[in-house]
Design a protein around this motif. Structure first.
Motif, PDB file in Angstrom:
ATOM      1  N   VAL A   1       0.838  -1.210   0.000  1.00  0.00           N
ATOM      2  CA  VAL A   1       0.000   0.000   0.000  1.00  0.00           C
ATOM      3  C   VAL A   1       0.867   1.252   0.000  1.00  0.00           C
ATOM      4  O   VAL A   1       0.630   2.200  -0.777  1.00  0.00           O
ATOM      5  CB  VAL A   1      -0.956  -0.006   1.214  1.00  0.00           C
ATOM      6  CG1 VAL A   1      -1.649   1.352   1.352  1.00  0.00           C
ATOM      7  CG2 VAL A   1      -1.995  -1.105   1.059  1.00  0.00           C
ATOM      8  N   LEU A   2       1.895   1.284   0.870  1.00  0.00           N
ATOM      9  CA  LEU A   2       2.776   2.451   0.927  1.00  0.00           C
ATOM     10  C   LEU A   2       3.542   2.634  -0.378  1.00  0.00           C
ATOM     11  O   LEU A   2       3.765   3.773  -0.822  1.00  0.00           O
ATOM     12  CB  LEU A   2       3.762   2.301   2.088  1.00  0.00           C
ATOM     13  CG  LEU A   2       3.185   2.462   3.502  1.00  0.00           C
ATOM     14  CD1 LEU A   2       4.253   2.183   4.551  1.00  0.00           C
ATOM     15  CD2 LEU A   2       2.591   3.848   3.691  1.00  0.00           C
TER      16      LEU A   2
ATOM     17  N   VAL B   1       2.514   1.774  -3.449  1.00  0.00           N
ATOM     18  CA  VAL B   1       1.576   2.323  -4.436  1.00  0.00           C
ATOM     19  C   VAL B   1       1.336   3.804  -4.176  1.00  0.00           C
ATOM     20  O   VAL B   1       1.321   4.629  -5.103  1.00  0.00           O
ATOM     21  CB  VAL B   1       0.246   1.531  -4.411  1.00  0.00           C
ATOM     22  CG1 VAL B   1      -0.797   2.236  -5.274  1.00  0.00           C
ATOM     23  CG2 VAL B   1       0.464   0.111  -4.914  1.00  0.00           C
ATOM     24  N   LEU B   2       1.142   4.164  -2.897  1.00  0.00           N
ATOM     25  CA  LEU B   2       0.926   5.568  -2.548  1.00  0.00           C
ATOM     26  C   LEU B   2       2.137   6.418  -2.932  1.00  0.00           C
ATOM     27  O   LEU B   2       1.992   7.532  -3.446  1.00  0.00           O
ATOM     28  CB  LEU B   2       0.643   5.706  -1.049  1.00  0.00           C
ATOM     29  CG  LEU B   2      -0.719   5.214  -0.570  1.00  0.00           C
ATOM     30  CD1 LEU B   2      -0.815   5.302   0.956  1.00  0.00           C
ATOM     31  CD2 LEU B   2      -1.845   6.033  -1.211  1.00  0.00           C
ATOM     32  N   TYR B   3       3.320   5.868  -2.692  1.00  0.00           N
ATOM     33  CA  TYR B   3       4.530   6.628  -3.017  1.00  0.00           C
ATOM     34  C   TYR B   3       4.672   6.831  -4.524  1.00  0.00           C
ATOM     35  O   TYR B   3       5.024   7.926  -4.975  1.00  0.00           O
ATOM     36  CB  TYR B   3       5.762   5.908  -2.470  1.00  0.00           C
ATOM     37  CG  TYR B   3       7.017   6.737  -2.577  1.00  0.00           C
ATOM     38  CD1 TYR B   3       7.117   7.944  -1.892  1.00  0.00           C
ATOM     39  CD2 TYR B   3       8.093   6.334  -3.360  1.00  0.00           C
ATOM     40  CE1 TYR B   3       8.256   8.733  -1.980  1.00  0.00           C
ATOM     41  CE2 TYR B   3       9.235   7.103  -3.452  1.00  0.00           C
ATOM     42  CZ  TYR B   3       9.308   8.300  -2.757  1.00  0.00           C
ATOM     43  OH  TYR B   3      10.432   9.073  -2.855  1.00  0.00           O
TER      44      TYR B   3
ATOM     45  N   LEU C   1       2.225   6.988  -6.658  1.00  0.00           N
ATOM     46  CA  LEU C   1       1.199   7.975  -7.035  1.00  0.00           C
ATOM     47  C   LEU C   1       1.644   9.390  -6.673  1.00  0.00           C
ATOM     48  O   LEU C   1       1.450  10.337  -7.455  1.00  0.00           O
ATOM     49  CB  LEU C   1      -0.125   7.643  -6.353  1.00  0.00           C
ATOM     50  CG  LEU C   1      -0.835   6.376  -6.846  1.00  0.00           C
ATOM     51  CD1 LEU C   1      -2.080   6.095  -6.012  1.00  0.00           C
ATOM     52  CD2 LEU C   1      -1.210   6.496  -8.326  1.00  0.00           C
ATOM     53  N   VAL C   2       2.228   9.546  -5.495  1.00  0.00           N
ATOM     54  CA  VAL C   2       2.726  10.867  -5.092  1.00  0.00           C
ATOM     55  C   VAL C   2       3.802  11.351  -6.054  1.00  0.00           C
ATOM     56  O   VAL C   2       3.822  12.521  -6.471  1.00  0.00           O
ATOM     57  CB  VAL C   2       3.270  10.829  -3.645  1.00  0.00           C
ATOM     58  CG1 VAL C   2       4.046  12.105  -3.328  1.00  0.00           C
ATOM     59  CG2 VAL C   2       2.129  10.657  -2.654  1.00  0.00           C
TER      60      VAL C   2
END
Length: 441
Positions: free
Chosen positions: A218-219, A221-223, A225-226
């Motif tokens: 999850v982290l 994927v979030l990174y 995207l950021v």
């Protein structure tokens, strides 16, 4: 020990490190040049230099010269210098990734890349079954079979894009269909390899805990995207603003800081630092191209050119051929055989299905079998994650050396007149035209 004595000891360690780096640069330059004279990329000579300076040769001489020249308490300092060079290099690789290189042969390049990765990964994972019982414990800690097999498959599946680009250029294949196609396939291959390495890192870091693996996923994927949605447009505005005002020193410092911080973030998340450096480079703007190349990329390439031999030779210092047993010799032969078969078969099948002649298909397979730098990065990541034993590391480095050297020895030479592309357009005539990259190794 008094503070003064402690400071003096630290100063002496630093002095030894400086001398070691000087020796590394000289030996690496000499053997790298010799490698180029016999048709090999410089990385082959630099890795060989590390092996010769390590326990495999220098360490066999009286006086334990390897330990005297490269003492154990100085090795971490050398590794730190090597890692800085590696992070900056990975930033450049991400920055110089060109989509237009892939577009030229998108369909066939994707087929060659995916097929060669799938076949090599499957064969590598299968080879893990007989090898795992002999290499399941590293530094007193048992490695899970899933992590070992996934890593071995990933190591078999990679192709070193920078080294391949140098081989293509030096063998005058840049203006040919096979040269352009191999570069496009290797570019896709590299991208997938870093994703596989990120997964292996997460798998090892989570230690099989599904909740921890999910958190890392999850982290991650979030990174990503950021980086794509926030950092990319912000970097574009900053680069154009500072380029217009010619604040080059500030821009260079910010980009280097960004690569290092991004490497730290991905390490904190649970995937390897090189993924963060690569991703930060990937989201950087490519324009204004000429100015950025002259003011930013060229200085960074010079720094990497100096620091990367330290990485190669420090890697070679950990190779101990004398530690291999008779059983390891058979395992090494199997590793090299599987590595070559995976890439050759995986590239040959889609190339023949697309109508390429046998000779060109074989050349494509040989080029895709080039591992070099990318393999060493993955091997060092595996060591830092505690996945590889010393003997297994030695065998995999030898495999990387052999498969990289094979291309220069076995490639057929192009005819005097380079063919045009299938649509009639002339193929690129230089590495910068094909990939907008000047290979550093």
């Amino acid at each position: 020990m008094t503070a003064l004595a402690s400071a003096g000891l630290q100063d002496m360690k630093m002095a030894v490190m400086f001398a070691d780096i000087g020796l590394i640069l000289i030996v690496g330059a000499v053997l790298g040049r010799l490698a180029q004279r016999v048709g090999q990329p410089a990385v082959v000579g630099e890795i060989t230099a590390g092996i010769l300076l390590g326990p495999s040769l220098l360490g066999l001489l009286p006086g334990d010269l390897t330990q005297r020249i490269f003492p154990a308490d100085v090795r971490p300092l050398l590794s730190a210098v090597a890692q800085v060079g590696l992070v900056l290099f990975m930033f450049l690789i991400g920055w110089e990734f060109e989509k237009r290189l892939v577009r030229r042969h998108a369909k066939l390049a994707a087929g060659v890349s995916l097929s060669s990765i799938a076949v090599a990964f499957a064969l590598g994972a299968a080879l893990a079954v007989p090898l795992y019982p002999h290499h399941s414990v590293v530094a007193g800690r048992e490695v899970s079979f899933a992590a070992f097999a996934t890593f071995l498959g990933t190591a078999m599946a990679v192709t070193a894009f920078p080294v391949l680009a140098r081989i293509v250029t030096e063998n005058k294949l840049m203006g040919t269909r096979i040269g352009s196609l191999s570069l496009a396939s290797a570019a896709i291959d590299d991208l997938i390899a870093w994703c596989l390495l990120a997964y292996v890192s997460a798998l090892v870091t989570s230690n099989g805990d599904l909740r921890e693996l999910g958190r890392i996923g999850v982290l991650s994927v979030l990174y990503v995207l950021v980086m794509l949605l926030v950092v990319r447009p912000l970097a574009g505005r900053l680069v154009w603003r500072w380029a217009a005002s010619e604040r080059w020193s500030v821009l260079l410092a910010v980009l280097c800081a960004g690569a290092l911080i991004s490497a730290w973030v991905t390490t904190w998340i649970g995937i390897h630092a090189i993924f963060g450096a690569f991703l930060f480079g990937f989201v950087m703007p490519r324009e204004p191209k000429t100015i950025l190349s002259q003011r930013i990329r060229t200085p960074l390439e010079h720094v990497s050119t100096v620091l990367l031999p330290v990485f190669f030779i420090v890697t070679g210092l950990d190779v101990d051929l004398g530690a291999l047993t008779r059983g390891d010799t058979l395992a090494l032969a199997a590793i090299i055989l599987v590595a070559c078969a995976g890439k050759l078969i995986g590239a040959l099948i889609p190339a023949r299905m697309a109508g390429l002649p046998w000779r060109e298909s074989m050349d494509l397979g040989l080029l895709m079998n080039t591992r070099g730098l990318t393999e060493l990065i993955i091997l060092n990541a595996a060591v830092s994650l505690g996945v590889l034993s010393g003997r297994m590391f030695t065998m995999m480095v030898i495999m990387a050396l052999v498969t990289t050297a094979m291309a220069g020895l076995l490639l057929s030479r192009p005819p005097p007149e380079s063919p045009a592309d299938e649509d009639g357009a002339a193929l690129p005539k230089s590495a910068s035209e094909a990939a907008a990259i000047k290979p550093l190794t």
